[in-house]
Each structure stands twice: as C-alpha cells, then as structure tokens.
Design a protein around this motif. Structure first.
Motif, PDB file in Angstrom:
ATOM      1  N   ALA A  16      30.673  42.368  30.329  1.00 38.65           N
ATOM      2  CA  ALA A  16      31.239  41.856  31.581  1.00 38.65           C
ATOM      3  C   ALA A  16      32.530  42.577  31.935  1.00 38.65           C
ATOM      4  N   VAL A  17      33.383  42.789  30.952  1.00 37.44           N
ATOM      5  CA  VAL A  17      34.637  43.514  31.201  1.00 37.44           C
ATOM      6  C   VAL A  17      34.343  44.948  31.625  1.00 37.44           C
ATOM      7  N   GLY A  18      33.420  45.590  30.952  1.00 34.84           N
ATOM      8  CA  GLY A  18      33.061  46.964  31.310  1.00 34.84           C
ATOM      9  C   GLY A  18      32.497  47.076  32.713  1.00 34.84           C
ATOM     10  N   THR A  19      31.652  46.119  33.086  1.00 35.23           N
ATOM     11  CA  THR A  19      31.088  46.124  34.434  1.00 35.23           C
ATOM     12  C   THR A  19      32.174  45.929  35.485  1.00 35.23           C
ATOM     13  N   GLY A  20      33.077  44.986  35.240  1.00 29.36           N
ATOM     14  CA  GLY A  20      34.163  44.748  36.186  1.00 29.36           C
ATOM     15  C   GLY A  20      35.101  45.929  36.319  1.00 29.36           C
ATOM     16  N   VAL A  21      35.458  46.519  35.204  1.00 31.47           N
ATOM     17  CA  VAL A  21      36.350  47.687  35.227  1.00 31.47           C
ATOM     18  C   VAL A  21      35.666  48.857  35.928  1.00 31.47           C
ATOM     19  N   ALA A  22      34.376  49.027  35.681  1.00 25.53           N
ATOM     20  CA  ALA A  22      33.643  50.108  36.359  1.00 25.53           C
ATOM     21  C   ALA A  22      33.629  49.886  37.867  1.00 25.53           C
ATOM     22  N   GLY A  23      33.418  48.648  38.299  1.00 22.24           N
ATOM     23  CA  GLY A  23      33.434  48.357  39.732  1.00 22.24           C
ATOM     24  C   GLY A  23      34.778  48.630  40.365  1.00 22.24           C
ATOM     25  N   ALA A  24      35.842  48.180  39.706  1.00 25.38           N
ATOM     26  CA  ALA A  24      37.184  48.426  40.235  1.00 25.38           C
ATOM     27  C   ALA A  24      37.498  49.922  40.242  1.00 25.38           C
ATOM     28  N   ALA A  25      37.101  50.624  39.211  1.00 27.68           N
ATOM     29  CA  ALA A  25      37.362  52.071  39.142  1.00 27.68           C
ATOM     30  C   ALA A  25      36.593  52.828  40.221  1.00 27.68           C
ATOM     31  N   LEU A  26      35.348  52.420  40.487  1.00 29.65           N
ATOM     32  CA  LEU A  26      34.563  53.082  41.531  1.00 29.65           C
ATOM     33  C   LEU A  26      35.221  52.924  42.903  1.00 29.65           C
ATOM     34  N   VAL A  27      35.770  51.749  43.163  1.00 29.00           N
ATOM     35  CA  VAL A  27      36.425  51.528  44.459  1.00 29.00           C
ATOM     36  C   VAL A  27      37.754  52.256  44.525  1.00 29.00           C
ATOM     37  N   LEU A  28      38.574  52.115  43.496  1.00 28.26           N
ATOM     38  CA  LEU A  28      39.907  52.722  43.532  1.00 28.26           C
ATOM     39  C   LEU A  28      39.851  54.244  43.531  1.00 28.26           C
ATOM     40  N   ALA A  29      38.834  54.818  42.899  1.00 23.88           N
ATOM     41  CA  ALA A  29      38.682  56.272  42.897  1.00 23.88           C
ATOM     42  C   ALA A  29      37.877  56.763  44.094  1.00 23.88           C
ATOM     43  N   ASP A  30      37.372  55.853  44.913  1.00 21.97           N
ATOM     44  CA  ASP A  30      36.597  56.155  46.117  1.00 21.97           C
ATOM     45  C   ASP A  30      35.367  57.014  45.786  1.00 21.97           C
ATOM     46  N   ILE A  31      34.648  56.570  44.762  1.00 20.20           N
ATOM     47  CA  ILE A  31      33.427  57.259  44.339  1.00 20.20           C
ATOM     48  C   ILE A  31      32.239  56.526  44.943  1.00 20.20           C
ATOM     49  N   SER A  32      31.395  57.253  45.656  1.00 18.29           N
ATOM     50  CA  SER A  32      30.219  56.610  46.235  1.00 18.29           C
ATOM     51  C   SER A  32      29.102  56.594  45.198  1.00 18.29           C
ATOM     52  N   SER A  33      28.568  55.409  44.996  1.00 16.79           N
ATOM     53  CA  SER A  33      27.518  55.215  44.010  1.00 16.79           C
ATOM     54  C   SER A  33      26.716  53.989  44.428  1.00 16.79           C
ATOM     55  N   PRO A  34      25.439  53.930  44.095  1.00 18.02           N
ATOM     56  CA  PRO A  34      24.675  52.726  44.423  1.00 18.02           C
ATOM     57  C   PRO A  34      25.142  51.507  43.625  1.00 18.02           C
ATOM     58  N   LEU A  35      25.858  51.723  42.533  1.00 19.29           N
ATOM     59  CA  LEU A  35      26.359  50.611  41.728  1.00 19.29           C
ATOM     60  C   LEU A  35      27.724  50.119  42.180  1.00 19.29           C
ATOM     61  N   ARG A  36      28.334  50.783  43.126  1.00 16.41           N
ATOM     62  CA  ARG A  36      29.686  50.437  43.554  1.00 16.41           C
ATOM     63  C   ARG A  36      29.758  49.025  44.125  1.00 16.41           C
ATOM     64  N   PRO A  38      27.592  46.243  43.867  1.00 13.80           N
ATOM     65  CA  PRO A  38      27.385  45.107  42.963  1.00 13.80           C
ATOM     66  C   PRO A  38      28.439  45.006  41.858  1.00 13.80           C
ATOM     67  N   PHE A  39      28.906  46.139  41.336  1.00  8.73           N
ATOM     68  CA  PHE A  39      29.926  46.089  40.297  1.00  8.73           C
ATOM     69  C   PHE A  39      31.256  45.601  40.858  1.00  8.73           C
ATOM     70  N   THR A  40      31.579  46.006  42.088  1.00  9.19           N
ATOM     71  CA  THR A  40      32.819  45.556  42.708  1.00  9.19           C
ATOM     72  C   THR A  40      32.743  44.068  43.019  1.00  9.19           C
ATOM     73  N   PHE A  41      31.609  43.612  43.516  1.00  5.73           N
ATOM     74  CA  PHE A  41      31.427  42.176  43.768  1.00  5.73           C
ATOM     75  C   PHE A  41      31.581  41.393  42.473  1.00  5.73           C
ATOM     76  N   PHE A  42      31.005  41.907  41.391  1.00  6.94           N
ATOM     77  CA  PHE A  42      31.138  41.263  40.086  1.00  6.94           C
ATOM     78  C   PHE A  42      32.608  41.190  39.679  1.00  6.94           C
ATOM     79  N   PHE A  43      33.335  42.278  39.869  1.00  3.34           N
ATOM     80  CA  PHE A  43      34.768  42.290  39.533  1.00  3.34           C
ATOM     81  C   PHE A  43      35.533  41.273  40.361  1.00  3.34           C
ATOM     82  N   LEU A  44      35.259  41.226  41.667  1.00  6.46           N
ATOM     83  CA  LEU A  44      36.008  40.335  42.548  1.00  6.46           C
ATOM     84  C   LEU A  44      35.744  38.856  42.259  1.00  6.46           C
ATOM     85  N   ILE A  45      34.614  38.531  41.675  1.00 11.95           N
ATOM     86  CA  ILE A  45      34.330  37.144  41.324  1.00 11.95           C
ATOM     87  C   ILE A  45      34.782  36.830  39.901  1.00 11.95           C
TER      88      ILE A  45
END
Length: 124
Positions: A16-36, A38-45
């Motif tokens: 869960a921590v890894g998924t949340g950190v990956a989501g936040a990192a994808l957004v903050l680094a502005d990386i486009s990915s199909p996982l961006r 759902p992982f960001t939503f997971f982080f925000l919740i």
C-alpha cells in the motif's frame, strides 16, 4: 488472528505504501502512465486516512476506520476547494498539499509523545 494473516499484514502495508508513493511520484514528476490515475487516487484516499487513523488511537478499530475514511475524503475536498477558491488549483499542487498535510498528521502523535504532553488528573 490466523498466523498467515498476521505474517502477510506487513507485506500488504508495504504494498500500500509503495502504491501510494508511486502515485504521488508519477504526478509530481509529471510522468504520463496508465497507472498514474489509479495510483494517485489510491494515494489521495489512503495517505490522509492512514495519518488520521494514527492520531485516533483511543477508538475501537471499526470506528477508527470509518472516521479515517470520512476524514480523508473531507481533507481532500477541503484542499481542492481552498485551492480552487484561491485560483491556485493544479494536480501537482493538490498532491503536494495532501502529502504535506498527511505527513504533518503522521508526526503529531510523535511530537506529542516526544514533548511529554499528557493529560494529568488532579486529585480533589
């Protein structure tokens, strides 16, 4: 609790921590990915919910989960509303603010414990 469930709990928490950190990192680094998304939503919740749950140690587990989930949604909505009201809305900014607020909520019990703030009762 079953021994297998007890042993797999840290593994699930780490995932869960890894998924949340990956989501936040994808957004903050502005990386486009199909996982961006759902992982960001997971982080925000999960991030604010886990932070709130860590501050609510005195409640029973079911009440803590319900209050933390509702508090997580409320925190996300308040961050979005305030950023929109101030004309500062951006996805990266919203994730950064939620991460900062979650980190602050995680550190509150630690700070309270390190400063020795306890409630003392006076005897009459």
């Amino acid at each position: 609790m079953h021994p297998i469930a007890r042993e797999s709990l840290p593994l699930l928490a780490g995932a869960a921590v890894g998924t949340g950190v990956a989501g936040a990192a994808l957004v903050l680094a502005d990386i486009s990915s199909p996982l961006r998304a759902p992982f960001t939503f997971f982080f925000l919740i999960v991030a604010p919910g886990a932070a709130l749950a860590s501050t609510l140690r005195g409640l029973d587990p079911l009440t803590r989960v319900v209050v933390a989930a509702i508090g997580s949604i409320v925190l996300d909505l308040l961050v979005g509303q305030v950023m929109l009201m101030l004309h500062l809305w951006s996805i990266r900014g919203g994730v950064a603010v939620v991460a900062a607020l979650s980190a602050t909520l995680f550190l509150l019990p630690l700070a309270r414990h390190s400063y020795g703030v306890t409630v003392r009762r006076r005897d009459p």
